[in-house]
Design a protein around this motif. Structure first.
Motif, PDB file in Angstrom:
ATOM      1  N   ALA A  46       2.773   9.565  -5.466  1.00  0.00           N
ATOM      2  CA  ALA A  46       3.483  10.804  -5.121  1.00  0.00           C
ATOM      3  C   ALA A  46       4.494  11.170  -6.202  1.00  0.00           C
ATOM      4  O   ALA A  46       4.663  12.352  -6.529  1.00  0.00           O
ATOM      5  N   ILE A  47       5.160  10.178  -6.765  1.00  0.00           N
ATOM      6  CA  ILE A  47       6.112  10.456  -7.840  1.00  0.00           C
ATOM      7  C   ILE A  47       5.384  10.960  -9.079  1.00  0.00           C
ATOM      8  O   ILE A  47       5.849  11.893  -9.747  1.00  0.00           O
ATOM      9  N   ALA A  48       4.232  10.378  -9.391  1.00  0.00           N
ATOM     10  CA  ALA A  48       3.449  10.871 -10.527  1.00  0.00           C
ATOM     11  C   ALA A  48       2.957  12.300 -10.263  1.00  0.00           C
ATOM     12  O   ALA A  48       2.985  13.148 -11.164  1.00  0.00           O
ATOM     13  N   LEU A  49       2.528  12.570  -9.041  1.00  0.00           N
ATOM     14  CA  LEU A  49       2.091  13.917  -8.680  1.00  0.00           C
ATOM     15  C   LEU A  49       3.242  14.908  -8.783  1.00  0.00           C
ATOM     16  O   LEU A  49       3.058  16.042  -9.241  1.00  0.00           O
ATOM     17  N   MET A  50       4.440  14.488  -8.393  1.00  0.00           N
ATOM     18  CA  MET A  50       5.613  15.342  -8.528  1.00  0.00           C
ATOM     19  C   MET A  50       5.877  15.651  -9.994  1.00  0.00           C
ATOM     20  O   MET A  50       6.195  16.791 -10.354  1.00  0.00           O
ATOM     21  N   MET A  51       5.735  14.652 -10.855  1.00  0.00           N
ATOM     22  CA  MET A  51       5.943  14.863 -12.284  1.00  0.00           C
ATOM     23  C   MET A  51       4.950  15.889 -12.827  1.00  0.00           C
ATOM     24  O   MET A  51       5.341  16.810 -13.566  1.00  0.00           O
ATOM     25  N   PHE A  52       3.684  15.766 -12.466  1.00  0.00           N
ATOM     26  CA  PHE A  52       2.684  16.721 -12.939  1.00  0.00           C
ATOM     27  C   PHE A  52       2.926  18.117 -12.363  1.00  0.00           C
ATOM     28  O   PHE A  52       2.782  19.113 -13.070  1.00  0.00           O
ATOM     29  N   HIS A  53       3.306  18.182 -11.100  1.00  0.00           N
ATOM     30  CA  HIS A  53       3.563  19.470 -10.456  1.00  0.00           C
ATOM     31  C   HIS A  53       4.701  20.204 -11.164  1.00  0.00           C
ATOM     32  O   HIS A  53       4.571  21.392 -11.497  1.00  0.00           O
ATOM     33  N   ILE A  54       5.787  19.510 -11.431  1.00  0.00           N
ATOM     34  CA  ILE A  54       6.923  20.135 -12.106  1.00  0.00           C
ATOM     35  C   ILE A  54       6.564  20.487 -13.546  1.00  0.00           C
ATOM     36  O   ILE A  54       6.932  21.555 -14.047  1.00  0.00           O
ATOM     37  N   SER A  55       5.825  19.619 -14.219  1.00  0.00           N
ATOM     38  CA  SER A  55       5.423  19.906 -15.605  1.00  0.00           C
ATOM     39  C   SER A  55       4.527  21.134 -15.680  1.00  0.00           C
ATOM     40  O   SER A  55       4.698  21.982 -16.566  1.00  0.00           O
ATOM     41  N   PHE A  56       3.587  21.251 -14.758  1.00  0.00           N
ATOM     42  CA  PHE A  56       2.717  22.430 -14.746  1.00  0.00           C
ATOM     43  C   PHE A  56       3.492  23.691 -14.394  1.00  0.00           C
ATOM     44  O   PHE A  56       3.214  24.771 -14.925  1.00  0.00           O
ATOM     45  N   ASP A  57       4.488  23.561 -13.524  1.00  0.00           N
ATOM     46  CA  ASP A  57       5.316  24.709 -13.181  1.00  0.00           C
ATOM     47  C   ASP A  57       6.120  25.177 -14.390  1.00  0.00           C
ATOM     48  O   ASP A  57       6.184  26.377 -14.669  1.00  0.00           O
ATOM     49  N   VAL A  58       6.716  24.238 -15.109  1.00  0.00           N
ATOM     50  CA  VAL A  58       7.497  24.597 -16.297  1.00  0.00           C
ATOM     51  C   VAL A  58       6.597  25.188 -17.375  1.00  0.00           C
ATOM     52  O   VAL A  58       6.929  26.197 -17.997  1.00  0.00           O
ATOM     53  N   ALA A  59       5.434  24.580 -17.594  1.00  0.00           N
ATOM     54  CA  ALA A  59       4.504  25.110 -18.596  1.00  0.00           C
ATOM     55  C   ALA A  59       4.012  26.501 -18.205  1.00  0.00           C
ATOM     56  O   ALA A  59       3.922  27.401 -19.056  1.00  0.00           O
ATOM     57  N   THR A 103       0.828  -1.208   0.000  1.00  0.00           N
ATOM     58  CA  THR A 103       0.000   0.000   0.000  1.00  0.00           C
ATOM     59  C   THR A 103       0.860   1.255   0.000  1.00  0.00           C
ATOM     60  O   THR A 103       0.597   2.200  -0.750  1.00  0.00           O
ATOM     61  N   VAL A 104       1.886   1.248   0.826  1.00  0.00           N
ATOM     62  CA  VAL A 104       2.772   2.416   0.901  1.00  0.00           C
ATOM     63  C   VAL A 104       3.527   2.585  -0.414  1.00  0.00           C
ATOM     64  O   VAL A 104       3.788   3.710  -0.849  1.00  0.00           O
ATOM     65  N   SER A 105       3.867   1.490  -1.081  1.00  0.00           N
ATOM     66  CA  SER A 105       4.539   1.583  -2.378  1.00  0.00           C
ATOM     67  C   SER A 105       3.624   2.215  -3.426  1.00  0.00           C
ATOM     68  O   SER A 105       4.084   2.997  -4.269  1.00  0.00           O
ATOM     69  N   ILE A 106       2.351   1.902  -3.375  1.00  0.00           N
ATOM     70  CA  ILE A 106       1.395   2.534  -4.291  1.00  0.00           C
ATOM     71  C   ILE A 106       1.296   4.019  -4.000  1.00  0.00           C
ATOM     72  O   ILE A 106       1.286   4.844  -4.922  1.00  0.00           O
ATOM     73  N   VAL A 107       1.262   4.384  -2.730  1.00  0.00           N
ATOM     74  CA  VAL A 107       1.241   5.800  -2.349  1.00  0.00           C
ATOM     75  C   VAL A 107       2.506   6.495  -2.846  1.00  0.00           C
ATOM     76  O   VAL A 107       2.454   7.614  -3.352  1.00  0.00           O
ATOM     77  N   GLY A 108       3.644   5.823  -2.736  1.00  0.00           N
ATOM     78  CA  GLY A 108       4.888   6.391  -3.241  1.00  0.00           C
ATOM     79  C   GLY A 108       4.867   6.593  -4.740  1.00  0.00           C
ATOM     80  O   GLY A 108       5.336   7.615  -5.247  1.00  0.00           O
ATOM     81  N   GLY A 109       4.327   5.638  -5.467  1.00  0.00           N
ATOM     82  CA  GLY A 109       4.205   5.785  -6.918  1.00  0.00           C
ATOM     83  C   GLY A 109       3.281   6.934  -7.297  1.00  0.00           C
ATOM     84  O   GLY A 109       3.567   7.684  -8.237  1.00  0.00           O
TER      85      GLY A 109
END
Length: 76
Positions: free
Chosen positions: A22-35, A14-20
């Motif tokens: 979070a990594i996807a959310l980080m990717m979207f957060h950085i992508s939206f920041d760059v855009a 379960t924690v590994s799914i939460v970690g995955g």
């Protein structure tokens, strides 16, 4: 003892799914920041702080439990 092992395995999965997630959310957060920075000239405030303190901590420490469960540590 077997029940504790199963419980810990479920918690780790379960924690590994939460970690995955979070990594996807980080990717979207950085992508939206760059855009936002390049197209609209307005970056998301605090992106560097949020990414470095929260997302990177999750990305670094949560997979350790999964690697320990699978005996998949890097060895030399």
């Amino acid at each position: 003892m077997l029940n504790i092992g199963r419980l810990l395995s479920r918690i780790t999965n379960t924690v590994s799914i939460v970690g995955g997630l979070a990594i996807a959310l980080m990717m979207f957060h950085i992508s939206f920041d760059v855009a936002g920075r390049y197209f609209f000239n307005t970056p998301i405030p605090g992106t560097i702080t949020i990414v470095s303190y929260y997302y990177m901590s999750i990305a670094a420490f949560i997979p350790l439990a999964f690697a320990e469960q699978k005996d998949a540590h890097i060895s030399v």
